[in-house]
Scaffold this active site. Structure first.
Site, PDB file in Angstrom:
ATOM      1  N   TYR A 154      23.099  39.677  89.749  1.00 11.53           N
ATOM      2  CA  TYR A 154      23.652  38.356  89.465  1.00 11.53           C
ATOM      3  C   TYR A 154      25.114  38.173  89.830  1.00 11.53           C
ATOM      4  O   TYR A 154      25.670  37.111  89.556  1.00 11.53           O
ATOM      5  CB  TYR A 154      23.402  37.943  88.020  1.00 11.53           C
ATOM      6  N   CYS A 175     -17.146  45.491  53.252  1.00  9.52           N
ATOM      7  CA  CYS A 175     -18.523  45.882  52.936  1.00  9.52           C
ATOM      8  C   CYS A 175     -18.617  47.182  52.151  1.00  9.52           C
ATOM      9  O   CYS A 175     -19.699  47.577  51.732  1.00  9.52           O
ATOM     10  CB  CYS A 175     -19.349  45.981  54.220  1.00  9.52           C
ATOM     11  N   CYS A 233     -14.634  50.738  60.349  1.00  7.73           N
ATOM     12  CA  CYS A 233     -15.624  50.606  59.292  1.00  7.73           C
ATOM     13  C   CYS A 233     -16.946  51.086  59.874  1.00  7.73           C
ATOM     14  O   CYS A 233     -17.341  50.656  60.957  1.00  7.73           O
ATOM     15  CB  CYS A 233     -15.731  49.144  58.874  1.00  7.73           C
ATOM     16  N   GLU A 291      21.754  30.499  84.824  1.00  3.29           N
ATOM     17  CA  GLU A 291      20.769  31.549  85.089  1.00  3.29           C
ATOM     18  C   GLU A 291      20.318  32.176  83.780  1.00  3.29           C
ATOM     19  O   GLU A 291      21.067  32.190  82.812  1.00  3.29           O
ATOM     20  CB  GLU A 291      21.323  32.616  86.040  1.00  3.29           C
ATOM     21  N   CYS A 326     -14.340  50.321  53.522  1.00  3.00           N
ATOM     22  CA  CYS A 326     -14.101  49.012  54.123  1.00  3.00           C
ATOM     23  C   CYS A 326     -13.839  47.981  53.022  1.00  3.00           C
ATOM     24  O   CYS A 326     -14.640  47.872  52.092  1.00  3.00           O
ATOM     25  CB  CYS A 326     -15.316  48.609  54.952  1.00  3.00           C
ATOM     26  N   ASP A 329      17.947  40.243  78.942  1.00  8.55           N
ATOM     27  CA  ASP A 329      18.267  41.181  77.877  1.00  8.55           C
ATOM     28  C   ASP A 329      17.931  42.592  78.340  1.00  8.55           C
ATOM     29  O   ASP A 329      16.854  43.110  78.073  1.00  8.55           O
ATOM     30  CB  ASP A 329      17.446  40.806  76.637  1.00  8.55           C
ATOM     31  N   LYS A 349      23.187  30.894  73.664  1.00  7.57           N
ATOM     32  CA  LYS A 349      22.193  31.805  73.085  1.00  7.57           C
ATOM     33  C   LYS A 349      20.980  31.057  72.537  1.00  7.57           C
ATOM     34  O   LYS A 349      21.130  30.065  71.839  1.00  7.57           O
ATOM     35  CB  LYS A 349      22.831  32.605  71.945  1.00  7.57           C
ATOM     36  N   CYS A 396     -21.732  45.101  57.629  1.00  9.87           N
ATOM     37  CA  CYS A 396     -20.387  44.584  57.383  1.00  9.87           C
ATOM     38  C   CYS A 396     -20.261  43.113  57.769  1.00  9.87           C
ATOM     39  O   CYS A 396     -20.369  42.745  58.933  1.00  9.87           O
ATOM     40  CB  CYS A 396     -19.352  45.413  58.125  1.00  9.87           C
ATOM     41  N   LYS A 451      19.797  34.650  80.899  1.00 12.09           N
ATOM     42  CA  LYS A 451      20.580  35.811  80.464  1.00 12.09           C
ATOM     43  C   LYS A 451      19.597  36.917  80.104  1.00 12.09           C
ATOM     44  O   LYS A 451      18.960  36.883  79.048  1.00 12.09           O
ATOM     45  CB  LYS A 451      21.453  35.447  79.267  1.00 12.09           C
TER      46      LYS A 451
HETATM   47  S1  IVH Z   1      27.401  37.473  84.231  1.00 15.99           S
HETATM   48  C1  IVH Z   1      31.651  37.806  83.243  1.00 15.99           C
HETATM   49  N1  IVH Z   1      24.894  36.879  84.398  1.00 15.99           N
HETATM   50  O1  IVH Z   1      25.303  39.579  79.597  1.00 15.99           O
HETATM   51  C2  IVH Z   1      30.258  37.645  83.599  1.00 15.99           C
HETATM   52  N2  IVH Z   1      25.592  38.438  82.745  1.00 15.99           N
HETATM   53  O2  IVH Z   1      27.571  39.249  77.592  1.00 15.99           O
HETATM   54  C3  IVH Z   1      29.390  38.552  82.854  1.00 15.99           C
HETATM   55  N3  IVH Z   1      23.774  39.364  81.417  1.00 15.99           N
HETATM   56  O3  IVH Z   1      27.062  42.539  80.057  1.00 15.99           O
HETATM   57  C4  IVH Z   1      28.175  38.851  83.537  1.00 15.99           C
HETATM   58  N4  IVH Z   1      22.151  38.264  82.402  1.00 15.99           N
HETATM   59  O4  IVH Z   1      24.685  42.523  80.763  1.00 15.99           O
HETATM   60  C5  IVH Z   1      25.825  37.593  83.750  1.00 15.99           C
HETATM   61  N5  IVH Z   1      22.662  36.291  84.649  1.00 15.99           N
HETATM   62  C6  IVH Z   1      23.615  37.008  84.027  1.00 15.99           C
HETATM   63  C7  IVH Z   1      23.305  37.900  82.986  1.00 15.99           C
HETATM   64  C8  IVH Z   1      24.332  38.594  82.368  1.00 15.99           C
HETATM   65  C9  IVH Z   1      22.461  39.152  81.471  1.00 15.99           C
HETATM   66  C10 IVH Z   1      24.438  40.269  80.465  1.00 15.99           C
HETATM   67  C11 IVH Z   1      25.300  41.313  81.104  1.00 15.99           C
HETATM   68  C12 IVH Z   1      26.643  41.277  80.440  1.00 15.99           C
HETATM   69  C13 IVH Z   1      26.365  40.436  79.249  1.00 15.99           C
HETATM   70  C14 IVH Z   1      27.581  39.613  78.942  1.00 15.99           C
END
Ligand code: IVH
Length: 675
Positions: free
Chosen positions: A224, A410, A425, A112, A407, A116, A313, A432, A114
């Site tokens: 999640y 010109c 400008c 899935e 500018c 942010d 990552k 110009c 991740k």
């Molecule tokens: S699972 C032990 N699923 O990532 C499982 N985490 O570094 C940990 N995060 O603090 C959570 N998307 O904030 C999981 N699809 C996802 C996620 C996710 C973002 C973040 C979460 C957690 C951090 C772990």
């Protein structure tokens, strides 16, 4: 009906429509119908405060400000994740899992995005949200219930029958990129502090002591996992947990997938990376989890990290580098934009050496000086931005960035109108050269007159040599002039003349867009054409009438009025028509321009030619509604590579599916050619 019965009914209706709007992105009623229900609820609750319940939708609006956040202990710790950046590390991780489990049996893995954002744990008792907490140090976090209640996609009450009596649902709260951009554009216009990135935006919004402030921030949540649950339900896999959460009304990422082997995972990693810019939210990688909950249990945790999951990552979308210089660029409307020249740095998967600084208010807000170490962000399809200055690394006496008085192209005076943050400008297109060049590039561009073979470099040459100053001049070019240009042969000259001739047969929306009125993009041009049907009507429209047009607000309306009030602009239009620029009259039937009126479309997978935002804007301009999820009421799905669950759902429901080429054809038929 008794008062309490009506209250129950209203709450149930509002919960239902809220879920359709915020979670499924597929509303069934209009905003005003929703408001009517909400107003009735508020007025009944006002008259009978003793009947207000904590799960009432009215409680989202934002309660009283707090003095501080209470600390809450997590019943089960919120873990963090081990990270890796290569497939071979991923293989090592899987081998470690295998050897711990002591057999070679295949292990199903879920992938899935991740997200942010900010990790949050939601506690539900008898289906009612009673607590929301941040992750904090993993053992205990802050009680942010009042703030989380204001987030439309977080259910306040679950209505399914088989819900555990108590459970904790975990997920990530985040700010969608489009909302983040909108928030920052507004902040820059108003000269207030912009958000550094969507994650800080989300975190800051959740830490407001006044929930009313959080309510104004565009936040949403993907769930999640289940922290824990009580009762008889014993899920067997992570996939089953996600499936249930979705059924119960939580927002679950549609891009989760299960794989039998690492090959599938690898494919997922590269496909998601290719779609990263189109997801509409920031991700920093992919979370890979062992799907079986029994195996998760057996694998267990090491200190605060599970052995059964790992984060892969992606390249960071933020990096630090040095600001070498600030140059000022003059745009089509004369706007003078400070542009940062940077020591090249690898960020978001590409090497970046320029970033926009937007305007002088932004320069002042960042307090950026020459030679500073700056943090650069490149995410989504927006141009790289400087989000922060690392002040601790500033050299003594670092020079401030000053707006030039004149500018750089010109020499005309640079002015700032009223309290606008944009400096311009004052030379106008007549004096110009930069404005002339940019205006002509816009006029010739694909979504405008689409003059094939008239690239930026060639246009610049034509302007610099004095052959072309206004769009109408383009149609006066002859072969002799063209072949006298460096690197221009007879054949390409002839081709260009043919292309110029062809471009004269255009459409009204294209023509309006080509004029280059400030803030009139192709979608707005399409709305204007649909509304007015001919150019004369648009020329004669006043502010009030313009404001009744779809997506035209007071500012755009004012820009249009002042554009057509200028004699020079009217003359330019006259000259273009004299040169033979023409379009088919639009039928007096508005549906001719809004052929998708009443239809609901869904975009999924990667689009390669169009960005998702642009595809959406164009479909909307043709009358369609663009929804985020597929249902039996979806009229058409556009699926690109990497399309997953939405495509599968469309196929199972028999909803027609087309690819991006099909969409481009359809747009082409409407006079919107992209390539
Ligand atoms: S699972 C032990 N699923 O990532 C499982 N985490 O570094 C940990 N995060 O603090 C959570 N998307 O904030 C999981 N699809 C996802 C996620 C996710 C973002 C973040 C979460 C957690 C951090 C772990």
């Amino acid at each position: 009906m008794s008062l309490t019965a009506r209250l129950d009914e209203l709450r149930a209706l509002i919960h239902y429509h809220n879920h359709r709007y915020h979670v499924l992105d597929d509303p069934e009623i209009t905003d005003s119908e929703y408001d009517t229900l909400f107003d009735e609820l508020l007025s009944l609750e006002d008259a009978h405060p003793e009947l207000v319940t904590i799960d009432s939708p009215s409680q989202r609006v934002g309660g009283a400000p707090l003095d501080g956040f209470r600390s809450v202990h997590h019943e089960r710790p919120m873990l963090s994740l081990d990270k890796c950046t290569t497939v071979s590390e991923l293989q090592d991780w899987l081998s470690r899992c295998r050897s711990r489990l002591g057999n070679d049996a295949p292990i199903d893995l879920t992938c899935e995005p991740k997200i942010d954002g900010v990790a949050v744990a939601l506690v539900y008792e008898k289906g009612v949200l009673v607590q929301a907490a941040t992750r904090g140090d993993g053992q205990s976090g802050e009680d942010i219930t009042a703030n989380v209640r204001t987030i439309g996609s977080v259910p306040l009450k679950l209505t399914a029958d088989e819900i555990p009596p108590r459970m904790e649902v975990r997920g990530e709260i985040y700010m969608p990129l489009a909302e983040f951009e909108r928030f920052n554009e507004k902040a820059r216009r108003e000269g207030v502090k912009a958000l550094i990135n969507p994650r800080n935006g989300a975190a800051g919004s959740l830490r407001q002591l006044d929930p009313k402030l959080t309510a104004d921030r565009p936040l949403t949540m993907f769930c999640y996992s289940l922290g824990w649950s009580e009762g008889s339900w014993q899920p067997e896999t992570h996939g089953e947990v996600l499936f249930r959460l979705d059924e119960w009304g939580f927002r679950v990422n549609p891009d989760s997938a299960v794989f039998r082997d690492l090959d599938g995972v690898e494919r997922y990693l590269s496909e998601l990376l290719a779609r990263r810019e189109d997801l509409g939210y920031d991700i920093d990688g992919v979370v890979i989890k062992v799907d079986s909950l029994a195996l998760q249990e057996t694998l267990g945790n090491v200190t605060r990290k599970p052995r059964w999951a790992i984060a892969y990552k992606y390249p960071a979308e933020e990096a630090t580098t040095r600001l070498l210089e600030v140059e000022f660029q003059v745009g089509r409307t004369g706007a003078v934009t400070p542009v940062a020249r940077l020591e090249p740095v690898f960020v978001g998967g590409v090497t970046v050496s320029n970033a926009t600084l937007h305007n002088m208010d932004e320069v002042a807000r960042l307090d950026v000086r020459l030679g500073d170490t700056v943090m650069v962000r490149r995410a989504g399809d927006v141009i790289p931005q400087i989000v922060k200055v690392v002040k601790s690394r500033r050299k003594k006496g670092a020079e401030k960035v000053a707006l030039p008085d004149n500018c750089p192209v010109c020499g005309s005076e640079i002015v700032r109108e009223g309290d606008e943050s944009v400096a311009r400008c004052s030379g106008g297109v007549m004096r110009c050269e930069a404005q002339r060049k940019e205006g002509l590039k816009h006029f010739a561009s694909r979504l405008a007159l689409d003059i094939e073979g008239l690239g930026d470099k060639l246009l610049e040459q034509l302007v610099e040599m004095g052959h072309v100053a206004t769009p109408a001049d383009l149609f006066r070019l002859d072969l002799e002039t063209l072949i006298a240009l460096p690197r221009m042969g007879k054949k390409s000259g002839e081709n260009l003349l043919v292309a110029l001739d062809k471009s004269k047969r255009t459409t009204l929306p294209r023509f309006i867009y080509a004029l280059g009125v400030r803030e009139v993009g192709e979608a707005t041009a399409m709305s204007l054409a649909t509304h007015f049907l001919d150019l004369e009507a648009l020329l004669n429209a006043d502010q009030t009438e313009l404001e009744t047009v779809e997506d035209v607000g007071p500012i755009v309306a004012r820009n249009i009025v002042s554009f057509f009030a200028e004699q020079g602009h009217l003359e330019m239009i006259e000259q273009l028509r004299d040169a033979g620029v023409a379009w088919q009259p639009l039928e007096k039937e508005k549906s001719a321009l809004a052929p998708l009126q009443g239809q609901t479309w869904v975009l999924t997978g990667t689009l390669e030619q169009l960005t998702r935002d642009r595809a959406k804007a164009l479909l909307v301009s043709l009358g369609a509604k663009v929804a985020g999820s597929v249902s039996s009421r979806t009229d058409q799905v556009v699926a690109g590579p990497g399309a997953g669950s939405k495509l599968a759902k469309a196929e199972s429901l028999g909803v027609p599916v087309m690819d991006e080429a099909g969409l481009l054809d359809l747009l082409g038929e409407r006079g919107i050619a992209i390539d």
